[in-house]
Motif scaffolding. Structure first.
Motif, PDB file in Angstrom:
ATOM      1  N   ARG A  35      20.711   5.795 -11.687  1.00  0.00           N
ATOM      2  CA  ARG A  35      20.709   5.880 -10.615  1.00  0.00           C
ATOM      3  C   ARG A  35      20.979   7.926 -10.429  1.00  0.00           C
ATOM      4  O   ARG A  35      20.543   8.555  -9.864  1.00  0.00           O
ATOM      5  N   ARG A  36      21.665   8.075 -11.825  1.00  0.00           N
ATOM      6  CA  ARG A  36      21.444   9.793 -12.467  1.00  0.00           C
ATOM      7  C   ARG A  36      20.357  10.336 -12.373  1.00  0.00           C
ATOM      8  O   ARG A  36      20.536  11.359 -11.465  1.00  0.00           O
ATOM      9  N   GLY A  37      19.180   9.612 -12.767  1.00  0.00           N
ATOM     10  CA  GLY A  37      17.857   9.261 -12.281  1.00  0.00           C
ATOM     11  C   GLY A  37      17.465  10.077 -11.347  1.00  0.00           C
ATOM     12  O   GLY A  37      16.379  11.205 -10.936  1.00  0.00           O
ATOM     13  N   ALA A  39      18.964  10.724  -8.605  1.00  0.00           N
ATOM     14  CA  ALA A  39      19.748  12.252  -7.698  1.00  0.00           C
ATOM     15  C   ALA A  39      18.995  13.451  -7.688  1.00  0.00           C
ATOM     16  O   ALA A  39      18.643  13.908  -8.574  1.00  0.00           O
ATOM     17  N   ARG A  41      18.290  16.988  -7.900  1.00  0.00           N
ATOM     18  CA  ARG A  41      19.552  17.839  -9.606  1.00  0.00           C
ATOM     19  C   ARG A  41      20.575  18.915  -8.159  1.00  0.00           C
ATOM     20  O   ARG A  41      20.893  19.375  -8.960  1.00  0.00           O
ATOM     21  N   GLN A  45      25.319  15.600  -7.585  1.00  0.00           N
ATOM     22  CA  GLN A  45      25.769  14.208  -7.349  1.00  0.00           C
ATOM     23  C   GLN A  45      24.847  13.791  -8.641  1.00  0.00           C
ATOM     24  O   GLN A  45      25.940  12.200  -9.120  1.00  0.00           O
ATOM     25  N   GLY A  46      24.140  14.190  -8.812  1.00  0.00           N
ATOM     26  CA  GLY A  46      23.473  13.351 -10.576  1.00  0.00           C
ATOM     27  C   GLY A  46      25.059  13.518 -11.514  1.00  0.00           C
ATOM     28  O   GLY A  46      25.177  12.486 -12.534  1.00  0.00           O
TER      29      GLY A  46
END
Length: 73
Positions: A35-37, A39, A41, A45-46
């Motif tokens: 999910r980081r990808g 989010a 930038r 949140q990433g």
């Protein structure tokens, strides 16, 4: 020959709980990195998702290292 069924049940229960916990932690880490990808930038949140994912992976590694310590020691 007597079989201690209580001890076998205890070992089974602890093994099952540890397995579920480790798989759950690893799954949370994998989901956090996935999910980081997606989010944004700029929102930060990433970075929070990546930190949580790496913390999950660190806990998994610590649990594995403790298990190896118990076996070897």
């Amino acid at each position: 020959m007597q079989i201690d069924w209580t001890a076998i049940g205890t070992v089974f229960g602890v093994s099952l709980a540890a397995t579920v916990a480790l798989v759950g932690l690893f799954a949370l880490g994998t989901v956090g990195l996935a999910r980081r990808g997606g989010a944004p930038r700029a929102g930060g949140q990433g970075a929070l998702l990546a930190t949580g994912a790496y913390a999950c992976f660190a806990l998994c590694a610590a649990a594995v290292a403790y298990g190896i310590y118990l076996i070897a020691g």
